[in-house]
Enzyme design. Structure first.
Site, PDB file in Angstrom:
ATOM      1  N   ASP A 331      16.190 -29.379  22.280  1.00  0.00           N
ATOM      2  CA  ASP A 331      15.296 -29.776  21.192  1.00  0.00           C
ATOM      3  C   ASP A 331      14.529 -28.527  20.736  1.00  0.00           C
ATOM      4  O   ASP A 331      14.646 -27.444  21.326  1.00  0.00           O
ATOM      5  CB  ASP A 331      14.359 -30.905  21.662  1.00  0.00           C
ATOM      6  CG  ASP A 331      13.868 -31.742  20.495  1.00  0.00           C
ATOM      7  OD1 ASP A 331      13.583 -32.938  20.685  1.00  0.00           O
ATOM      8  OD2 ASP A 331      13.786 -31.208  19.376  1.00  0.00           O
ATOM      9  N   GLU A 523       6.682 -38.264  15.865  1.00  0.00           N
ATOM     10  CA  GLU A 523       6.524 -37.713  17.212  1.00  0.00           C
ATOM     11  C   GLU A 523       5.120 -37.949  17.765  1.00  0.00           C
ATOM     12  O   GLU A 523       4.491 -38.975  17.498  1.00  0.00           O
ATOM     13  CB  GLU A 523       6.911 -36.229  17.185  1.00  0.00           C
ATOM     14  CG  GLU A 523       8.365 -36.009  16.736  1.00  0.00           C
ATOM     15  CD  GLU A 523       8.871 -34.597  16.993  1.00  0.00           C
ATOM     16  OE1 GLU A 523       9.400 -33.976  16.078  1.00  0.00           O
ATOM     17  OE2 GLU A 523       8.735 -34.122  18.128  1.00  0.00           O
TER      18      GLU A 523
HETATM   19  C1  GLC Z   1      12.076 -32.418  16.800  1.00  0.00           C
HETATM   20  C2  GLC Z   1      12.553 -33.719  17.398  1.00  0.00           C
HETATM   21  C3  GLC Z   1      14.030 -33.946  17.269  1.00  0.00           C
HETATM   22  C4  GLC Z   1      14.543 -33.288  16.008  1.00  0.00           C
HETATM   23  C5  GLC Z   1      14.363 -31.787  16.152  1.00  0.00           C
HETATM   24  C6  GLC Z   1      14.809 -31.022  14.904  1.00  0.00           C
HETATM   25  O1  GLC Z   1      11.086 -31.848  17.608  1.00  0.00           O
HETATM   26  O2  GLC Z   1      12.183 -33.985  18.746  1.00  0.00           O
HETATM   27  O3  GLC Z   1      14.247 -35.366  17.275  1.00  0.00           O
HETATM   28  O4  GLC Z   1      15.916 -33.597  15.814  1.00  0.00           O
HETATM   29  O5  GLC Z   1      13.035 -31.430  16.469  1.00  0.00           O
HETATM   30  O6  GLC Z   1      13.962 -31.306  13.830  1.00  0.00           O
END
Ligand code: GLC
Length: 636
Positions: A331, A523
């Site tokens: 991530d 988030e």
């Molecule tokens: C974010 C999220 C993830 C996402 C990634 C790219 O922090 O946790 O779900 O796909 O970054 O944006």
């Protein structure tokens, strides 16, 4: 004893001349057959460029040709803002993938997106081996980075619709509207199982019961990836966030900003497998090409460990036991969270089974650190080759070596009526009727209707987070119809008065519709109590409910990513609907309201009497929700 030589070679003279010939032949072979670091595809005839060969043979040939620096470049994913000033770095560092975080609407049209991506692709193809890059985006409920794209209900609404086939069709439309913009890969579906509604990502979950995500994972992955990943209507899918992200305990967060997101999931391994691993098994069985590791940690009894550094879960279970043969992507800066010592973090993540690192900013530091780790033996070249082979396999499957540049022939379909119909159907199917005193609903459409509330005329609130930006916004550039516009469309004979704060006179109206709403978030920003999102009805909306429902028959519609604290506001409310985050097609909320389709949504999460009752899940001892998991009233 060593093997005896054939009689012929027992004569020294013959033996030495034969050996000389053999050595000479071997030297010639090495020069001709084993590709060295400087052997690009002579006149484009490398086997990896031969599309008639099986992908595994093409991958093996290409990996054999690659230098360690080229291999590490393929494992590196960079955010566009970090490289846009130096696009040549895509070539110089051999960057394997780009993304723009949060589905930001960087460009207006599919063609503009394609032009941007193709610009970087040209840099990637100008490398020694011409390995194309792969572009990823969070098209998690439509390709919302394009204002004209269709926006679907977030997963919690799709879960309420209890219709995996419909969710699969939504993914198909999203895939077509994503690949038409030259984007190859979506970071979806989230198959997380939300166990505490105070989590800011509850709406990205299909529900608290892993059985829902288990049923949805296959059709949705197949919807995104289609039968042929090379098609201009298919994108690579990502099952995320592996594993247990929806089980973190409130106030256990390992980061300063969040109260539950990215925290620690403490349970037995059996519970982890039952509650959180099962949906990934379904996604892997459906052929998902990538899996994203979770920021969270798991504590199975011997202390918390970041999933990004968990070799047992990432390699032994996901790749070994489940047989996942795609690649694991980290991530966003997830590797950095493992340790303040960057070398230690990189070593731990790659050895645990992370194959591609969403760096996404300091790519020079990452690539040099990983190279040092390989040179020092901290990371084996076999592990690197495994990671690169997994990544290249998906690039070959996407057809990128044959068609690296965008095919925008599907751009005219982005936001089409046909696509909007699917989103409207999904929004309608997700509507969940929780109260209907006196069978007030469905309305006839002949009434004098008073509409109020912050969610009535706001595309941004009804779409929620991950819409044209990471956090979403009250007024995104997103096309679509608000719930108010939907009411006017579905009930053209009704006399509609709109007053968001209910300041206009109410008397004289036959029925009131008050749409209360959460403001968008994503988030940990949405973690209840972390900031302005506290799962309560805003003062303005509460006042509107009191005014309208205190005077006339009324329907309260809740636009939210999760259950909110609604009980204190229910006196005098005749009908109550959970609309979830219905997306761009507000008419989908109006359809069951006026009987164009029946109400048939069922709660995918338990609705607590009060927030203090969280976490609250079906099967809990002393389970006493306001509305139970699976509840929903039907209308004809
Ligand atoms: C974010 C999220 C993830 C996402 C990634 C790219 O922090 O946790 O779900 O796909 O970054 O944006």
């Amino acid at each position: 004893m060593g093997a005896s030589l054939p009689v012929l070679f027992r004569r020294p003279a013959i033996l030495w001349s034969a050996l000389a010939v053999a050595v000479a032949a071997a030297v010639v072979t090495v020069l001709l057959v084993v590709p060295g670091a400087d052997d690009g595809p002579a006149d484009g005839h490398g086997d990896y460029l031969d599309a008639s060969l099986p992908i595994d043979e093409r991958v093996a040939d290409l990996v054999d040709r690659m230098t360690i620096e080229e291999k590490i470049g393929q494992m590196t994913q960079v955010a566009v803002p970090a490289i846009e000033a130096n696009p040549a770095h895509v070539r110089e560092y051999g960057i394997g993938s780009l993304l723009n975080g949060g589905s930001e609407a960087l460009h207006e049209t599919p063609e503009a997106w394609a032009a941007m991506i193709d610009g970087y692709q040209a840099e990637a193809l100008d490398t020694r081996l011409g390995i194309p890059l792969m572009y990823g985006i969070d098209a998690v409920h439509g390709n919302t980075a394009i204002p004209s794209a269709v926006v679907f209900p977030h997963n919690i609404g799709l879960g309420a619709a209890h219709d995996p086939e419909l969710a699969g069709r939504a993914a198909e439309v999203t895939a077509a509207e994503t690949r038409a913009a030259g984007i190859h890969w979506t970071f979806a579906p989230c198959v997380c199982v939300a166990r505490d509604n105070r989590w800011g990502r509850t709406y990205e979950s299909y529900g608290e019961d892993p059985g829902i995500a288990f049923e949805y994972a296959g059709p949705v992955v197949e919807g995104y990836q289609g039968d042929d990943l090379t098609a201009n209507t298919s994108v690579l899918a990502t099952a995320k966030h592996y594993v247990g992200d929806g089980g973190t305990a409130y106030t256990s967060s390992t980061t300063d900003d969040y109260l539950i997101d990215q925290g620690v999931t403490t349970l037995t391994e059996d519970e982890l497998r039952t509650l959180h691993l099962a949906p990934f098994r379904a996604a892997v069985d459906a052929g998902v090409g990538s899996v994203m590791a979770s920021f969270s940690s798991t504590d199975l009894g011997d202390g918390p460990l970041k999933v990004h550094a968990d070799e047992y879960l990432l390699t032994d279970v996901l790749k070994g036991e489940l047989g996942f043969d795609g690649f694991v992507v980290s991530d966003w800066q997830g590797v950095d969270q493992i340790s303040d010592d960057h070398a230690e973090a990189v070593r731990a993540a790659i050895n645990a089974g992370i194959d591609m690192v969403m760096v996404p900013f300091e790519y020079q530091r990452f690539t040099s650190t990983l190279l040092s780790e390989v040179e020092s033996g901290g990371v084996s070249e076999d592990r690197i080759d495994d990671a690169v082979s997994r990544i290249l396999t998906q690039k070959f499957a996407l057809g990128l070596f044959e068609q690296p540049y965008a095919d925008t022939s599907g751009a005219a379909e982005v936001g089409s009526d046909a696509h909007r119909e699917v989103a409207r159907e999904a929004a309608a199917a997700s509507q969940t009727l929780l109260r209907n005193d006196g069978d007030l609903l469905p309305l006839t459409g002949q009434e004098s209707i008073y509409v109020a509330g912050s969610g009535a005329d706001s595309i941004g609130r009804q779409a929620g987070g991950w819409t044209a930006s990471w956090q979403g916004s009250i007024d995104p550039p997103t096309h679509g119809t608000t719930i108010l516009a939907g009411i006017e469309e579905v009930a053209p004979d009704a006399a509609v008065t709109f007053s968001e704060d209910a300041s206009a006179p109410v008397d004289g109206a036959d029925v009131g519709i008050v749409v209360v709403a959460e403001d968008p978030y994503a988030e940990g920003v949405g973690d209840a109590g972390a900031g302005e999102h506290d799962m309560t009805v805003s003062e303005a909306d509460a006042a509107a409910v009191d005014t309208v429902c205190g005077a006339i028959d009324c329907v309260v519609i809740v636009v939210s990513g999760r259950p909110i604290d609604i009980e204190p506001h229910l006196d005098g409310v005749d009908a109550l609907v959970a609309a979830w985050l219905p997306g761009s097609e507000g008419a989908g909320v109006a359809d069951p309201l006026f009987g164009a389709v029946p109400y048939d949504g069922r709660l995918p999460v338990s609705w607590p009497r009060q927030l203090e009752d969280e976490p609250l899940n079906v099967g809990d001892p002393d389970y006493d929700p306001l509305f139970a998991y699976g509840f929903g009233l039907q209308t004809a």
